[in-house]
Design an enzyme around this catalytic site. Structure first.
Site, short mmCIF file in Angstrom:
data_model
loop_
_atom_site.label_atom_id
_atom_site.label_comp_id
_atom_site.label_asym_id
_atom_site.label_seq_id
_atom_site.Cartn_x
_atom_site.Cartn_y
_atom_site.Cartn_z
N TYR A 19 -3.36 4.21 2.34
CA TYR A 19 -3.34 4.63 3.64
C TYR A 19 -4.42 5.80 3.87
CZ TYR A 19 -1.24 6.68 8.18
OH TYR A 19 -1.25 6.94 9.44
N PHE A 61 0.61 -1.29 0.15
CA PHE A 61 0.07 -0.09 0.31
C PHE A 61 0.85 1.31 -0.09
CE2 PHE A 61 0.96 -0.47 4.59
CZ PHE A 61 0.71 0.81 5.00
N CYS A 62 0.41 2.39 -0.26
CA CYS A 62 0.93 3.49 -0.49
C CYS A 62 -0.20 4.62 0.13
CB CYS A 62 1.41 3.86 -1.69
SG CYS A 62 0.10 4.17 -2.95
N GLN A 63 0.00 5.94 -0.35
CA GLN A 63 -0.78 6.93 0.22
C GLN A 63 -2.16 6.94 -0.56
OE1 GLN A 63 0.20 8.95 2.84
NE2 GLN A 63 -2.01 10.04 2.81
#
Length: 137
Positions: free
Chosen positions: A129, A100-102
């Protein structure tokens, strides 16, 4: 000359189209599924954001490997990975290796990269996130 250029542009366009389709097709996990996997200890979570982003907060239990380092990290010997990231290196056969990332783009890229390296259980937490913060933060 014009024909050669058009050929190169056509090839580039085809590569971009394939890349876009591949990214769009990255296997994903939803927030409810992620919560369930985390609660049962069945997920390996990797945050591919920068160290600066992660310093401001992350999903509990996530390992930070910035997307720029991911390819080399996944190709390291297990001992080198352990020394650098203070964690066991994921195995190619691991199920529920979740990136996952932002907002989702880097997580999708990471998922495709990992799958390309043979990590068949790699998936992207598409809500990223941002969704985690909204729902759990």
């Amino acid at each position: 000359m014009l024909r050669a250029r058009r050929g190169r542009l056509g090839a580039l366009f085809l590569q971009l189209a394939v890349a876009a389709r591949t990214m769009a097709g990255a296997p994903t996990v939803s927030l409810p599924e992620l919560r369930s996997l985390l609660a049962s200890g069945q997920a390996r979570l990797i945050d591919v954001r920068s160290r600066e982003e992660v310093a401001a907060g992350t999903i509990p239990g996530a390992l930070n490997i910035p997307v720029s380092e991911l390819e080399s990290a996944l190709q390291m010997e297990p001992a080198a990975f352990q020394a650098l990231y203070s964690a066991e290196k994921p195995k190619r056969e691991d199920e529920n290796l979740i990136f996952f990332c932002q907002v989702g783009k880097r997580g999708s890229q990471a998922t495709q990269l990992a799958r390309g390296l043979g990590y068949t259980g790699a998936r992207n937490y598409a809500g990223a996130y941002r969704e985690w913060l909204e729902k759990d933060g």
